[in-house]
Design a protein around this motif. Sequence first.
Motif, PDB file in Angstrom:
ATOM      1  N   VAL A  86      42.275  53.938  36.668  1.00  0.00           N
ATOM      2  CA  VAL A  86      41.187  52.904  36.401  1.00  0.00           C
ATOM      3  C   VAL A  86      42.327  51.784  35.956  1.00  0.00           C
ATOM      4  CG1 VAL A  86      39.374  52.282  35.273  1.00  0.00           C
ATOM      5  CG2 VAL A  86      39.394  54.383  35.868  1.00  0.00           C
ATOM      6  N   PRO A  87      42.107  50.773  36.903  1.00  0.00           N
ATOM      7  CA  PRO A  87      42.977  49.277  36.552  1.00  0.00           C
ATOM      8  C   PRO A  87      42.537  48.862  35.101  1.00  0.00           C
ATOM      9  CG  PRO A  87      42.308  49.335  38.796  1.00  0.00           C
ATOM     10  CD  PRO A  87      41.389  50.482  38.062  1.00  0.00           C
ATOM     11  N   ASN A  88      43.706  48.257  34.279  1.00  0.00           N
ATOM     12  CA  ASN A  88      43.181  47.845  33.185  1.00  0.00           C
ATOM     13  C   ASN A  88      43.127  46.492  33.287  1.00  0.00           C
ATOM     14  OD1 ASN A  88      43.244  46.637  30.411  1.00  0.00           O
ATOM     15  ND2 ASN A  88      44.856  48.130  29.855  1.00  0.00           N
ATOM     16  N   LEU A  89      41.761  46.019  33.604  1.00  0.00           N
ATOM     17  CA  LEU A  89      41.521  44.580  34.041  1.00  0.00           C
ATOM     18  C   LEU A  89      41.778  43.636  32.664  1.00  0.00           C
ATOM     19  CD1 LEU A  89      38.279  45.354  35.947  1.00  0.00           C
ATOM     20  CD2 LEU A  89      40.536  44.899  36.843  1.00  0.00           C
ATOM     21  N   THR A  90      41.493  44.249  31.726  1.00  0.00           N
ATOM     22  CA  THR A  90      41.705  43.514  30.362  1.00  0.00           C
ATOM     23  C   THR A  90      43.106  42.782  30.416  1.00  0.00           C
ATOM     24  OG1 THR A  90      40.184  44.347  29.068  1.00  0.00           O
ATOM     25  CG2 THR A  90      41.575  43.068  27.878  1.00  0.00           C
ATOM     26  N   ALA A  91      43.940  43.824  30.501  1.00  0.00           N
ATOM     27  CA  ALA A  91      45.532  43.515  30.641  1.00  0.00           C
ATOM     28  C   ALA A  91      45.705  42.692  31.546  1.00  0.00           C
ATOM     29  CB  ALA A  91      46.183  44.708  30.441  1.00  0.00           C
ATOM     30  N   ARG A  92      45.244  42.825  32.729  1.00  0.00           N
ATOM     31  CA  ARG A  92      45.570  41.965  33.982  1.00  0.00           C
ATOM     32  C   ARG A  92      45.217  40.506  33.665  1.00  0.00           C
ATOM     33  NH1 ARG A  92      42.317  43.258  39.428  1.00  0.00           N
ATOM     34  NH2 ARG A  92      43.338  45.437  38.894  1.00  0.00           N
ATOM     35  N   HIS A  93      44.175  40.237  33.193  1.00  0.00           N
ATOM     36  CA  HIS A  93      43.769  38.891  32.889  1.00  0.00           C
ATOM     37  C   HIS A  93      44.535  38.327  31.780  1.00  0.00           C
ATOM     38  CE1 HIS A  93      40.183  38.555  35.403  1.00  0.00           C
ATOM     39  NE2 HIS A  93      39.595  39.936  34.793  1.00  0.00           N
ATOM     40  N   THR A 108      40.714  35.522  29.509  1.00  0.00           N
ATOM     41  CA  THR A 108      39.959  36.556  28.964  1.00  0.00           C
ATOM     42  C   THR A 108      39.039  37.617  30.098  1.00  0.00           C
ATOM     43  OG1 THR A 108      37.696  35.253  28.907  1.00  0.00           O
ATOM     44  CG2 THR A 108      39.560  34.994  27.217  1.00  0.00           C
ATOM     45  N   GLY A 109      39.058  37.118  31.282  1.00  0.00           N
ATOM     46  CA  GLY A 109      38.297  37.939  32.154  1.00  0.00           C
ATOM     47  C   GLY A 109      36.644  37.830  31.911  1.00  0.00           C
ATOM     48  N   ILE A 110      36.213  36.893  31.387  1.00  0.00           N
ATOM     49  CA  ILE A 110      34.998  36.720  31.094  1.00  0.00           C
ATOM     50  C   ILE A 110      34.299  35.288  31.441  1.00  0.00           C
ATOM     51  CG2 ILE A 110      33.184  36.633  29.221  1.00  0.00           C
ATOM     52  CD1 ILE A 110      34.695  38.352  27.671  1.00  0.00           C
ATOM     53  N   GLU A 166      32.879  41.287  41.923  1.00  0.00           N
ATOM     54  CA  GLU A 166      33.695  41.405  42.974  1.00  0.00           C
ATOM     55  C   GLU A 166      35.314  40.693  42.598  1.00  0.00           C
ATOM     56  OE1 GLU A 166      31.975  39.587  46.211  1.00  0.00           O
ATOM     57  OE2 GLU A 166      30.203  41.180  46.335  1.00  0.00           O
ATOM     58  N   HIS A 167      35.146  39.872  41.494  1.00  0.00           N
ATOM     59  CA  HIS A 167      36.497  39.243  41.294  1.00  0.00           C
ATOM     60  C   HIS A 167      37.123  39.881  40.082  1.00  0.00           C
ATOM     61  CE1 HIS A 167      36.226  35.946  44.379  1.00  0.00           C
ATOM     62  NE2 HIS A 167      35.007  36.184  44.059  1.00  0.00           N
ATOM     63  N   ASP A 168      36.531  40.873  39.459  1.00  0.00           N
ATOM     64  CA  ASP A 168      36.904  41.789  38.140  1.00  0.00           C
ATOM     65  C   ASP A 168      36.668  40.663  36.935  1.00  0.00           C
ATOM     66  OD1 ASP A 168      37.894  43.730  39.726  1.00  0.00           O
ATOM     67  OD2 ASP A 168      40.031  42.959  39.883  1.00  0.00           O
ATOM     68  N   TYR A 169      35.473  40.141  36.761  1.00  0.00           N
ATOM     69  CA  TYR A 169      35.023  39.254  35.920  1.00  0.00           C
ATOM     70  C   TYR A 169      33.666  40.149  35.326  1.00  0.00           C
ATOM     71  CZ  TYR A 169      38.449  35.508  35.860  1.00  0.00           C
ATOM     72  OH  TYR A 169      39.682  34.387  35.639  1.00  0.00           O
ATOM     73  N   THR A 170      33.612  39.755  33.892  1.00  0.00           N
ATOM     74  CA  THR A 170      32.385  40.092  33.301  1.00  0.00           C
ATOM     75  C   THR A 170      31.875  38.958  32.956  1.00  0.00           C
ATOM     76  OG1 THR A 170      33.809  42.032  32.270  1.00  0.00           O
ATOM     77  CG2 THR A 170      31.676  41.137  31.134  1.00  0.00           C
ATOM     78  N   VAL A 171      30.297  38.848  32.787  1.00  0.00           N
ATOM     79  CA  VAL A 171      29.612  37.793  32.735  1.00  0.00           C
ATOM     80  C   VAL A 171      28.810  38.013  31.296  1.00  0.00           C
ATOM     81  CG1 VAL A 171      27.449  36.463  33.374  1.00  0.00           C
ATOM     82  CG2 VAL A 171      29.283  37.409  35.124  1.00  0.00           C
ATOM     83  N   VAL A 188      36.342  32.760  23.971  1.00  0.00           N
ATOM     84  CA  VAL A 188      36.165  33.989  24.737  1.00  0.00           C
ATOM     85  C   VAL A 188      35.637  33.993  26.188  1.00  0.00           C
ATOM     86  CG1 VAL A 188      35.540  35.023  22.547  1.00  0.00           C
ATOM     87  CG2 VAL A 188      33.720  33.998  24.153  1.00  0.00           C
ATOM     88  N   ILE A 189      35.779  32.567  26.801  1.00  0.00           N
ATOM     89  CA  ILE A 189      35.377  32.717  28.212  1.00  0.00           C
ATOM     90  C   ILE A 189      36.431  31.816  28.979  1.00  0.00           C
ATOM     91  CG2 ILE A 189      33.067  32.945  27.677  1.00  0.00           C
ATOM     92  CD1 ILE A 189      32.803  29.656  28.460  1.00  0.00           C
TER      93      ILE A 189
END
Length: 341
Positions: free
Chosen positions: A47-54, A60-62, A88-93, A116-117
Amino acid sequence: MGVNLKDVAELAGVSIKTVSNVVNNYQHVTPAMRARVRAAIDELGYVPNLTARHLRKGRTGILALAVPELGNPYFAELAGAVVDAAAEHDYTVLLDHTRGEREQEILVSQGFRSRVIDGLILSPIELEADDLRGRSHDAPLVLLGEREYDLPYDHIAIDNVAAARAAVRHLVGLGRTRIAYLGARTDRVNRPAQLRLRGWREELTASGLPAPDTLVAPTSGWDRGDGAQAMAWLLESGRRPDAVFAYNDLVAVGAMRVLSERGLRVPWDVAVVGFDDIAEGRFGAVTLTTVSPDKPSIARLAVESVISGLQGPGQRPDAHVGRELAAEFRLVERESTLGRR
């Protein structure tokens, strides 16, 4: 220990860079190589570590989405579409509920969540252009809805006048001649209610029909109770219409309840058209004809606009200019105007 890129690369017999290219969906990977890497990912359960990627990109990925009414089904459905588009872009809302209050909209737009955003999608009700001119937060901002701002922020909306005209044209085409508008507001001319009222007037005039103020029912809000109250007011005033165009589906649902209580049949006595195409309108005793904004398109445009703003000033030559991005709509014809077939 968790599975990492190196483990996937060793199992697939490729470089770590190749695995990274597949995970990030880069195009320049052959189909055979992509299939090998995907098979290794599935076998290892990577499972990719999206947090580290951002975080590597300083993000932040948010994304934040601020809407006036989470209890309104339209905004709830729109929020779901934004969450899907962002994923689809690996973002959380992150969702914010402003209640349509100017102070809350200013607070959100000025970046009180700036740590945080990465960007903000805002659907304002009371926010003024001057409230945004001094905005110091540099996170990308996208505006939704029909408020008109001459500012360097992308704005996404449907053509409310054209949508209203399509609804009224449908009713005129069915032979209706006394078409009421429920949901008028008089405080600002550039709000959706006024734009839809304008479309109602324009289409009636173009059809050679009267557009009297006596068939315009104002409301203090746009919920079911407001629609019921407006419909009752029209009927009790002796100005019974043979059709109704409502500001939104909730107002239409309230209006149909009162019509039923008064012994009037929808659509035979009074045809009804709403706006928003919420799920409730598809499952009532009489299904609701409605204007259906393309919510997935609105969400996709909003998310892509925010993300493009994160790419840096060199990515878009017109980054300093706010774009008007139009989303589509369609009229969905159901039982409230056509009857059961």
